[in-house]
Design a protein around this motif. Structure first.
Motif, mmCIF file in Angstrom:
data_model
loop_
_atom_site.group_PDB
_atom_site.id
_atom_site.type_symbol
_atom_site.label_atom_id
_atom_site.label_comp_id
_atom_site.label_asym_id
_atom_site.label_seq_id
_atom_site.Cartn_x
_atom_site.Cartn_y
_atom_site.Cartn_z
ATOM 1 N N ASP A 126 4.735 -8.902 -0.728
ATOM 2 C CA ASP A 126 4.441 -8.611 1.104
ATOM 3 C C ASP A 126 2.294 -8.605 0.632
ATOM 4 N N CYS A 127 2.113 -9.746 1.655
ATOM 5 C CA CYS A 127 0.261 -9.635 1.139
ATOM 6 C C CYS A 127 -0.183 -8.531 1.377
ATOM 7 N N LEU A 128 0.420 -7.014 2.474
ATOM 8 C CA LEU A 128 -0.100 -6.115 2.659
ATOM 9 C C LEU A 128 0.138 -5.299 1.556
ATOM 10 N N TRP A 129 1.087 -5.184 0.338
ATOM 11 C CA TRP A 129 1.385 -4.084 0.021
ATOM 12 C C TRP A 129 0.524 -3.818 -1.423
ATOM 13 N N LYS A 134 -3.887 0.366 -2.720
ATOM 14 C CA LYS A 134 -4.449 1.262 -2.775
ATOM 15 C C LYS A 134 -5.609 2.041 -1.761
ATOM 16 N N SER A 135 -4.132 2.718 -1.056
ATOM 17 C CA SER A 135 -4.952 3.398 -0.251
ATOM 18 C C SER A 135 -4.389 5.011 -0.216
ATOM 19 N N ASN A 137 -2.311 6.127 -0.492
ATOM 20 C CA ASN A 137 -0.813 7.328 0.454
ATOM 21 C C ASN A 137 0.324 7.554 -0.646
ATOM 22 N N HIS A 138 0.602 8.868 -0.245
ATOM 23 C CA HIS A 138 2.209 8.529 -1.894
ATOM 24 C C HIS A 138 2.920 8.237 -0.550
ATOM 25 N N ASN A 139 3.097 8.276 0.315
ATOM 26 C CA ASN A 139 4.155 7.929 0.939
ATOM 27 C C ASN A 139 4.750 6.202 0.900
ATOM 28 N N MET A 140 3.016 5.755 1.292
ATOM 29 C CA MET A 140 2.924 4.212 1.441
ATOM 30 C C MET A 140 3.232 3.500 0.275
ATOM 31 N N ARG A 141 2.826 4.538 -1.266
ATOM 32 C CA ARG A 141 3.016 3.761 -2.428
ATOM 33 C C ARG A 141 4.629 3.385 -2.678
ATOM 34 N N TYR A 165 -8.375 -8.567 0.976
ATOM 35 C CA TYR A 165 -9.008 -7.325 0.625
ATOM 36 C C TYR A 165 -10.158 -8.314 0.512
ATOM 37 N N TRP A 166 -11.345 -6.374 1.126
ATOM 38 C CA TRP A 166 -12.689 -7.414 2.170
ATOM 39 C C TRP A 166 -12.421 -8.428 2.185
#
Length: 298
Positions: A126-129, A134-135, A137-141, A165-166
């Motif tokens: 997925d292009c957002l992974w 990079k966020s 956030n533990h749950n997100m990772r 990104y950017w």
């Protein structure tokens, strides 16, 4: 001089809009036609006549005729080609800054265009992974790594990871991640259509951390030092000519890589087909038109 007077005409039109005016003709130029003559003396003549200033400006107008003659009637004009309009319309829908939703829709179209046998060696993430990783956030990772596990990337020869990104799209390709790292055939390819931004240098440290965490999340036993030293190559690939086509380039990189990738990728044979003349802008435009014509994205 003509530019200053053109601005004055626009101001004059708004100033006299409430006054009733009589439509007259000045040398074949009606007031409602003067937009055809924006670079010649007739543009000024029509506007001056509208506000009743022509007698006072007659001498100045004669001088303006000499410095800005009208060639409108001397030029051959024809109707715009419907074919050209259609092609430009189709391309413009795709060849602009793509958001992640549109990108995913187009990528699914690209993917569905290949047979299951052809796709067997490839998988895309997925292009957002990467952005989610990079966020920090533990749950997100955790959700990212759970999703990557389901993709079974270590059973594939090639893994595509589109990165946005950017506000810029690039493509990361993992090659032979399932092989022994001592074989020297495992590597990463970073394809960037705007290499002047140095995205590869700025993202490489985070990409290496991401890859190392993937190995750890998958329970791999490879030496951490070897994982951290996986070669990171940045081939010189075709470049975009504006600041909005990066998403379309990434889609076409994927399309062409699936078509051209060797059965067995050997690092020593780099860069293979990934060169500056890999494809032309005309080929990219045709790809955009074909992809948009499928109608997935409206």
């Amino acid at each position: 001089m003509s530019r200053r007077r053109s601005n004055r005409v626009r101001n004059t039109n708004s100033k006299y809009v409430t006054s009733p005016v009589r439509v007259t003709i000045i040398d074949d130029c009606e007031e409602d036609e003067f937009l055809h003559h924006r670079t010649c003396w007739k543009h000024i003549a029509a506007a001056l006549n509208k506000c009743g200033s022509k007698p006072k400006r007659a001498k100045e107008l004669e001088m303006f005729k000499l410095s800005a003659p009208c060639f409108y009637d001397e030029c051959t004009r024809r109707g715009r080609s419907e074919r050209r309009i259609k092609c430009k319309y189709l391309a413009s829908k795709l060849r602009k800054k793509l958001n992640s939703k549109a990108f995913v829709g187009y990528l699914e179209d690209v993917w569905s265009g290949f047979s299951d046998e052809k796709k067997n060696s490839f998988v895309y993430l997925d292009c957002l992974w990467f952005s989610m990783y990079k966020s920090e956030n533990h749950n997100m990772r955790s959700s990212v790594f759970d999703s990557i596990k389901a993709k079974q990337i270590f059973s594939k020869k090639y893994v595509f990871l589109p990165i946005v990104y950017w506000s810029h799209w690039t493509l990361l390709i993992f090659c032979n991640f399932g092989e022994d790292l001592d074989s020297d055939n495992t590597c990463m390819l970073f394809l960037d259509s705007l290499q002047t931004t140095d995205s590869s240098q700025r993202l490489e440290p985070d990409i290496r951390k991401f890859v190392l965490d993937i190995y750890r999340a998958e329970g791999r036993t490879e030496d951490t030092r070897l994982v951290d030293e996986i070669p990171f190559h940045v081939p010189v690939v075709p470049q975009q000519t504006n600041d909005v086509e990066c998403g379309s380039f990434v889609l076409y990189y994927i399309q062409r890589f699936i078509e051209d990738a060797p059965e067995n990728f050997i690092v020593d044979d780099m860069p293979y087909f990934m060169k500056e003349d890999w494809f032309s802008h005309k080929e990219l435009e045709k790809f955009c038109e074909t992809l948009h014509s499928l109608g997935t994205i409206h």
